[in-house]
Design a protein around this motif. Structure first.
Motif, PDB file in Angstrom:
ATOM      1  N   ASN A  80       0.799  -1.221   0.000  1.00 36.88           N
ATOM      2  CA  ASN A  80       0.000   0.000   0.000  1.00 36.88           C
ATOM      3  C   ASN A  80       0.838   1.281   0.000  1.00 36.88           C
ATOM      4  OD1 ASN A  80       0.726  -0.530   2.610  1.00 36.88           O
ATOM      5  ND2 ASN A  80      -1.349  -0.984   3.306  1.00 36.88           N
ATOM      6  N   ALA A  81       2.068   1.177  -0.436  1.00 35.28           N
ATOM      7  CA  ALA A  81       2.915   2.344  -0.720  1.00 35.28           C
ATOM      8  C   ALA A  81       4.149   1.822  -1.435  1.00 35.28           C
ATOM      9  CB  ALA A  81       3.325   3.064   0.572  1.00 35.28           C
ATOM     10  N   GLY A  82       4.915   2.728  -2.040  1.00 37.30           N
ATOM     11  CA  GLY A  82       6.132   2.314  -2.711  1.00 37.30           C
ATOM     12  C   GLY A  82       7.071   1.590  -1.756  1.00 37.30           C
ATOM     13  N   ALA A 125      20.473   6.816  -4.225  1.00 39.97           N
ATOM     14  CA  ALA A 125      19.160   6.175  -4.112  1.00 39.97           C
ATOM     15  C   ALA A 125      18.221   6.930  -3.178  1.00 39.97           C
ATOM     16  CB  ALA A 125      19.323   4.749  -3.613  1.00 39.97           C
ATOM     17  N   HIS A 126      16.947   6.732  -3.405  1.00 45.70           N
ATOM     18  CA  HIS A 126      15.923   7.227  -2.487  1.00 45.70           C
ATOM     19  C   HIS A 126      16.124   6.550  -1.135  1.00 45.70           C
ATOM     20  CE1 HIS A 126      11.763   7.941  -1.019  1.00 45.70           C
ATOM     21  NE2 HIS A 126      11.781   8.951  -1.873  1.00 45.70           N
ATOM     22  N   GLY A 127      15.917   7.302  -0.071  1.00 49.24           N
ATOM     23  CA  GLY A 127      16.213   6.801   1.268  1.00 49.24           C
ATOM     24  C   GLY A 127      15.443   5.554   1.664  1.00 49.24           C
ATOM     25  N   THR A 128      14.268   5.361   1.072  1.00 43.78           N
ATOM     26  CA  THR A 128      13.495   4.168   1.440  1.00 43.78           C
ATOM     27  C   THR A 128      14.225   2.890   1.040  1.00 43.78           C
ATOM     28  OG1 THR A 128      12.317   4.352  -0.658  1.00 43.78           O
ATOM     29  CG2 THR A 128      11.210   5.250   1.283  1.00 43.78           C
ATOM     30  N   ASN A 129      15.044   2.948  -0.023  1.00 50.80           N
ATOM     31  CA  ASN A 129      15.684   1.729  -0.523  1.00 50.80           C
ATOM     32  C   ASN A 129      16.522   1.058   0.562  1.00 50.80           C
ATOM     33  OD1 ASN A 129      16.354   2.566  -4.070  1.00 50.80           O
ATOM     34  ND2 ASN A 129      14.459   2.459  -2.922  1.00 50.80           N
ATOM     35  N   ALA A 130      17.373   1.836   1.187  1.00 53.93           N
ATOM     36  CA  ALA A 130      18.255   1.263   2.203  1.00 53.93           C
ATOM     37  C   ALA A 130      17.446   0.784   3.404  1.00 53.93           C
ATOM     38  CB  ALA A 130      19.297   2.284   2.637  1.00 53.93           C
ATOM     39  N   GLY A 190      10.883   1.527  -9.486  1.00 54.10           N
ATOM     40  CA  GLY A 190      10.099   2.015 -10.618  1.00 54.10           C
ATOM     41  C   GLY A 190       9.382   3.325 -10.375  1.00 54.10           C
ATOM     42  N   ALA A 191       9.835   4.079  -9.367  1.00 55.20           N
ATOM     43  CA  ALA A 191       9.150   5.341  -9.072  1.00 55.20           C
ATOM     44  C   ALA A 191       9.222   6.306 -10.260  1.00 55.20           C
ATOM     45  CB  ALA A 191       9.745   5.990  -7.829  1.00 55.20           C
ATOM     46  N   ASN A 192      10.218   6.130 -11.097  1.00 57.71           N
ATOM     47  CA  ASN A 192      10.373   7.037 -12.237  1.00 57.71           C
ATOM     48  C   ASN A 192       9.808   6.460 -13.534  1.00 57.71           C
ATOM     49  OD1 ASN A 192      11.541   8.904 -10.600  1.00 57.71           O
ATOM     50  ND2 ASN A 192      13.648   8.448 -11.194  1.00 57.71           N
ATOM     51  N   LEU A 240       6.154  -0.173  -8.494  1.00 56.35           N
ATOM     52  CA  LEU A 240       5.677   1.027  -9.187  1.00 56.35           C
ATOM     53  C   LEU A 240       4.977   1.877  -8.141  1.00 56.35           C
ATOM     54  CD1 LEU A 240       3.792  -0.923 -11.986  1.00 56.35           C
ATOM     55  CD2 LEU A 240       6.242  -0.537 -11.780  1.00 56.35           C
ATOM     56  N   ASN A 241       4.784   3.132  -8.445  1.00 51.01           N
ATOM     57  CA  ASN A 241       3.999   3.969  -7.540  1.00 51.01           C
ATOM     58  C   ASN A 241       2.758   4.420  -8.307  1.00 51.01           C
ATOM     59  OD1 ASN A 241       6.909   4.113  -6.823  1.00 51.01           O
ATOM     60  ND2 ASN A 241       6.113   5.203  -5.061  1.00 51.01           N
ATOM     61  N   LEU A 242       1.633   3.804  -7.997  1.00 46.63           N
ATOM     62  CA  LEU A 242       0.409   4.207  -8.704  1.00 46.63           C
ATOM     63  C   LEU A 242       0.054   5.648  -8.364  1.00 46.63           C
ATOM     64  CD1 LEU A 242      -1.929   1.066  -8.633  1.00 46.63           C
ATOM     65  CD2 LEU A 242      -0.025   1.625 -10.139  1.00 46.63           C
TER      66      LEU A 242
HETATM   67  C1  LIG Z   1       8.492   8.018  -3.986  1.00 49.32           C
HETATM   68  C2  LIG Z   1       9.657   7.135  -4.084  1.00 49.32           C
HETATM   69  C3  LIG Z   1       9.772   5.984  -3.265  1.00 49.32           C
HETATM   70  C4  LIG Z   1       8.859   5.681  -2.101  1.00 49.32           C
HETATM   71  O1  LIG Z   1       7.512   5.523  -2.399  1.00 49.32           O
HETATM   72  P1  LIG Z   1       6.414   5.757  -1.287  1.00 49.32           P
HETATM   73  O2  LIG Z   1       5.155   5.437  -1.969  1.00 49.32           O
HETATM   74  O3  LIG Z   1       6.500   7.165  -0.829  1.00 49.32           O
HETATM   75  O4  LIG Z   1       6.675   4.812  -0.162  1.00 49.32           O
HETATM   76  C5  LIG Z   1      10.848   5.146  -3.493  1.00 49.32           C
HETATM   77  N1  LIG Z   1      11.772   5.429  -4.430  1.00 49.32           N
HETATM   78  C6  LIG Z   1      11.706   6.540  -5.201  1.00 49.32           C
HETATM   79  C7  LIG Z   1      12.761   6.813  -6.217  1.00 49.32           C
HETATM   80  C8  LIG Z   1      10.643   7.432  -5.038  1.00 49.32           C
HETATM   81  O5  LIG Z   1      10.603   8.550  -5.778  1.00 49.32           O
END
Ligand SMILES: *Cc1c(COP(=O)(O)O)cnc(C)c1O
Length: 934
Positions: A548-550, A582-587, A660-662, A682-684
């Motif tokens: 339910n989120a990226g 990288a986006h911080g969520t990755n780590a 796949g956020a991009n 992906l981020n819908l």
């Molecule tokens: C937005 C984003 C995420 C995280 O997605 P969330 O839905 O906010 O959890 C991860 N990686 C990249 C590159 C993003 O832009």
């Protein structure tokens, strides 16, 4: 005009003008030059041709009609609720709320920040704890975060988390998923069988009331757990807490749960706002976003996200959690439900709910049916040996769904929407007559403390007042309904009204996540079609929309990689390579998946440094689990080395995760599942038009190649071998019609045109701004992908004007700032998307050029470094009209810089906010009205 022509901002003439400005003859020529041939796909998406808005609505109506809306008394954490119509129309269906971005720019977000502060205050009051965050993704993940918070905060070295056996089954499934990679062992504790606690444990989790409905006095057990040095987490039902002693009052350290029944539709499982609250002393370890009170430069109270330094971008693998996008829109709704009903109203709803349950229990008992527990709030479990299925079927025939616990037990859950007629139908199904209500067995646990005493919870009970309060708050904010939000990496494109409409149809909104399959064929069709389309777009073989989120998609994808390695006996493969950009969520996700993060450097051109990559692969080859790369990179560039990178990692036995956020830069032109990646999320809520909601909801589908398909998430109620990353099988199913409608209306050609236009818009902005601000990174042909980074560092060095100054000055010009200091500190990342037309792009470009002119005046000494329109931005109406004006520049420059429409000016409600002050003096619930005097 087709829908694609409405969705895509620039028309043909405008596109021609933009192409000319960057020197390309056509969109095709531009894309040929921009996208490296190694990844370029020249096929055409095998999706249905575009349907009109009207046809799409008709098709969705037909799908919706295959869902059957019944009266759900299944419970298990999801309950019927009446969404007050004033909240439904003016929040859930209102673009001023749903198109807003996460409030990182607090000066233009005071409305939603206040709404979130109401939410936090509601949660802290009801749970009896001191600090609550601004929402979690659902109850299952909220409890999982409570577990890891307890682990971090506990002094115990134990790896055991003792868990109430009467915990919601879906929460148990998510806990199992989250515990295993971290080496945490769950020990189930049966509270009915004398509750023997394990010898050692760092935390104890209790459900209150239990999944069976039982309300137990947890205080003695909490004391026992504390004596052993453990922290206690309680999953509590907020409506029940209006009548029952609060977790904080019985000694809990942490409370977690959902706020769904506070006016948020069931929606087949989500989106809903989860919550997480802690006692004093734990607030600085709280994951997620936290709204706090601070002040602006004039000393006026102002809200902003507190303790932002905890965000993943700074902490990365040391982050408290990977949660990024949360559930802001739903939290706003739940908080407003409390504002609308107030403490008395909530108590009445709870009493009515409870009284219906008492009638059910009393009648069952009088009719000779055994009721499992004497103390309950809304859920009555009946013991009916061998008859359970028959009773559930009889109730279903009367239009009421009950919970089949097992062959011998049925649960009945009452809620705000329960009527006498529903109760009669239930009793009928059991074959007992209505009788007197049972005595309330929970009396000794009755709550005596007050809650929701802040005036906001007793000021807006008339609909007129509520309507105006909502309007007042949304008027303070800047959302897509005012102008462009050029946030790099966030893809703030159009959220079309036609896409939004189905979300509140009863056939989508009023379906319980655990409704019988016979009632949900419409949803099943919607989900499988959408998953199929996403597989086609990405070139993968299987997709799950459960995350339910990226961030949750990342976790699910990494768990799939982990499952794959383990299935091959490669348990030792636990190294995850992650580029520094990288986006911080990755780590953070990698750590949650039990991996060790190894950072790969980037070169001066912003690309993954290939020699460092090869060195790291060589060092870690034996233990390599995966690499996580974003494509196009977070630098907004199509890297040409991606195919080599994939090959090198595969050769060493690792798997390739492409964030796949991009994807907005790839749809129709390149497919990660075909250019070498094994898994992506992906981020819908970025590429596929789900609105950002002010910080959620989101959907983060995980897409994999065939060899990983068996490791995708499974149904949390039928876990088997599959992990569950959300509490509901299809996650935030209720917003999937948005992306479905987008794909249906765009068709293959429209989608490719959107991608091309997004890339065109980014390159147009880059080329127009290049002579004023250096564009940091470009790929082949000097082109960027769908976003561009403007480098302000030389300007800051020369003049002292910072990215912050420029971002805040953009507010005076009527804009939301681009992404600040990500992925490179001191820069702005601009992503215009395909939806902004040429006039809006030019307005933005003109504002940025004008701001550069202002910077030049600072550099030239015309304006002092510490007193200029940039440093003092943003300017409020009150500041500009103050009787005293002692600045080095005129009021007109402050309030009406060039290009601003004087008749339609957006005025921020506060001036620049001092975040550090609020962090030092942490206040995270509604301040008293006196704080706002003068
Ligand atoms: C937005 C984003 C995420 C995280 O997605 P969330 O839905 O906010 O959890 C991860 N990686 C990249 C590159 C993003 O832009």
């Amino acid at each position: 005009m087709t829908f694609a022509n409405r969705h895509i901002g620039p028309d043909t003439d405008e596109q021609t003008h933009m192409l000319k400005a960057i020197g390309y003859a056509s969109l095709d020529a531009l894309m040929d030059a921009a996208i490296p041939e190694v990844i370029r796909w020249h096929g055409s998406l095998n999706l249905p041709a575009a349907a009109s808005e009207e046809e799409t609505i008709a098709e969705l109506r037909a799908i919706a009609s295959r869902n059957r809306v019944t009266t759900s008394m299944i419970g298990l954490g999801y309950y019927g609720t009446h969404t007050p119509a004033v909240i439904k129309r003016n929040v859930l269906e209102n673009p001023a709320w749903y198109t807003a971005y996460t409030p990182y720019q607090p000066e233009i977000s005071q409305g939603r920040l206040e709404a979130l502060l109401n939410f936090q205050t509601m949660v802290t009051d009801l749970t009896g704890l001191t600090t609550a965050n601004a929402s979690m993704l659902d109850e299952g993940t909220a409890v999982a975060e409570a577990m890891t918070l307890a682990k971090r905060a506990s002094k115990s070295k134990s790896q055991v988390y003792a868990v109430d056996a009467d915990t919601l089954p879906q929460t148990l499934a998510v806990l199992r998923t989250r515990a295993e990679p971290l080496g945490i062992r769950l020990a189930l504790v049966d509270l009915d069988a004398g509750a023997s606690l394990p010898d050692e444990f760092f935390g104890l989790h209790l459900q209150y009331p239990g999944a069976s409905g039982a309300v137990r006095d947890h205080a003695p057990l909490i004391e026992a757990a504390h004596r052993q040095g453990a922290l206690v987490t309680v999953a509590a039902d907020l409506l029940a807490l209006t009548l029952l002693r609060a977790p904080g009052e019985i000694g809990a350290d942490i409370a977690a749960g959902t706020t769904q029944r506070f006016g948020v539709p069931l929606a087949f499982g989500g989106p809903h706002a989860g919550y997480l609250a802690v006692r004093a002393g734990l607030e600085r370890s709280l994951p997620g976003r936290l709204v706090g009170v601070s002040k602006d430069v004039d000393g006026a109270p102002a809200y902003r996200l507190a303790l932002q330094t905890r965000e993943q971008h700074i902490r990365r693998e040391k982050a408290t959690s990977n949660i990024c996008t949360a559930q802001v829109l739903l939290a706003v709704m739940a908080g407003m439900y409390a504002v609308y009903h107030g403490p008395k109203g909530l108590r009445e709803i709870a009493k009515r709910t409870h009284n219906h349950a008492l009638t059910v229990a009393g009648s069952l008992a009088a009719g000779g049916v055994e009721v499992a527990h004497a103390a309950f709030f809304d859920t009555v479990t009946a013991v009916v040996p061998g008859r359970a299925a028959g009773i559930v079927a009889a109730a279903a025939a009367a239009g009421v769904d009950l919970r089949l616990v097992d062959a011998d037990r049925v649960s009945v859950a009452t809620d705000e929407t329960t009527t006498d007629a529903h109760v009669a139908a239930v009793l009928d199904a059991f074959g007992v007559p209505a009788s007197e209500a049972a005595e309330c067995g929970a009396q000794p646990l009755a709550r005596s403390s007050e809650y929701l005493t802040h005036p906001v919870f007793s000021s807006h009970h008339s609909e007129t007042s509520m309507l105006r309060y909502l309007r007042k708050l949304s008027d303070k904010d800047y959302a897509l309904d005012r102008g462009m939000i050029p946030l790099g990496s966030c893809t703030m494109k159009l959220n079309a009204t036609t896409e939004m409409e189905p979300v509140t149809w009863p056939e989508f909104a009023n379906i319980h996540p655990y409704a019988p399959a016979s009632n949900t064929s419409g949803y099943e069709e919607l989900v499988s079609t959408l998953e199929g389309w996403l597989a086609e777009i990405t070139g993968y073989d299987a997709v799950s929309v459960q995350p339910n989120a990226g961030s949750q998609g990342e976790l699910a994808g990494l768990l799939a990689i982990r499952g794959y390695h383990r299935s091959r006996g490669d348990e030792h493969r636990d190294v995850c390579l992650i580029p520094s950009s990288a986006h911080g969520t990755n780590a953070a996700s990698a750590v949650m998946a039990g991996m060790r993060v190894v950072v790969v450097a980037c070169d001066d051109a912003g690309n993954v440094d290939l020699s460092d990559l090869h060195a790291k692969i060589e060092t870690h080859a034996a233990n390599l689990a995966a690499i996580m790369v974003t494509y196009p990179s977070t630098h907004g560039v199509y890297e040409t080395s991606i195919a080599d990178l994939c090959a090198a990692v595969h050769e060493a036995g690792g798997q390739v995760y492409v964030d796949g956020a991009n994807l907005n830069a790839l749809v129709g032109f390149a497919r990660p599942g075909k250019f070498g990646a094994d898994v992506s999320h992906l981020n819908l809520h970025k590429t596929f038009c789900i609105p950002h909601g002010g910080g959620g909801p989101g959907v983060g589908p995980v897409a994999v190649r065939a060899h990983l398909a068996e490791f995708l998430p499974g149904d949390p109620l039928e876990p088997g071998d599959h992990h569950a990353v959300s509490a509901a099988a299809h996650g935030s199913a209720g917003i999937l019609p948005i992306s479905w409608a987008y794909l249906r209306m765009m068709g293959p050609d429209g989608l490719a045109a959107a991608t091309g236009t997004a890339v065109l818009a980014a390159n147009y902005v880059a080329s127009r701004l290049r002579e004023h601000y250096p564009v940091l990174y470009t790929g082949s042909g000097g082109l960027v992908a769908h976003e561009c980074i403007l480098d302000l560092r030389p300007i800051t060095k020369a003049t002292g004007v910072s990215v912050d100054d420029v971002a805040k000055r953009l507010i005076d010009y009527g804009f939301h700032a681009p992404t600040m200091s990500f992925p490179v500190a001191g820069t702005l990342m601009v992503e215009p998307t395909e939806s902004e037309d040429l006039a809006e792009l030019d307005r933005f470009v003109a504002a940025m050029i004008a701001i550069k002119g202002e910077i030049d005046q600072v550099a030239a000494g015309t304006w002092p470094k510490d007193d200029n329109p940039l440093r003092n931005a943003p300017h409020t109406a009150s500041a500009v009209t103050a009787d005293e004006w002692e600045h080095a520049y005129p009021r007109s420059v402050a309030g009406f810089p060039v290009g601003v429409d004087r008749t339609a000016k957006y005025w921020p409600p506060v001036r620049r906010i001092d975040g550090a002050y609020g962090d030092r003096n942490l206040v995270c619930s509604c301040p008293s009205p006196e704080a706002f005097e003068d």
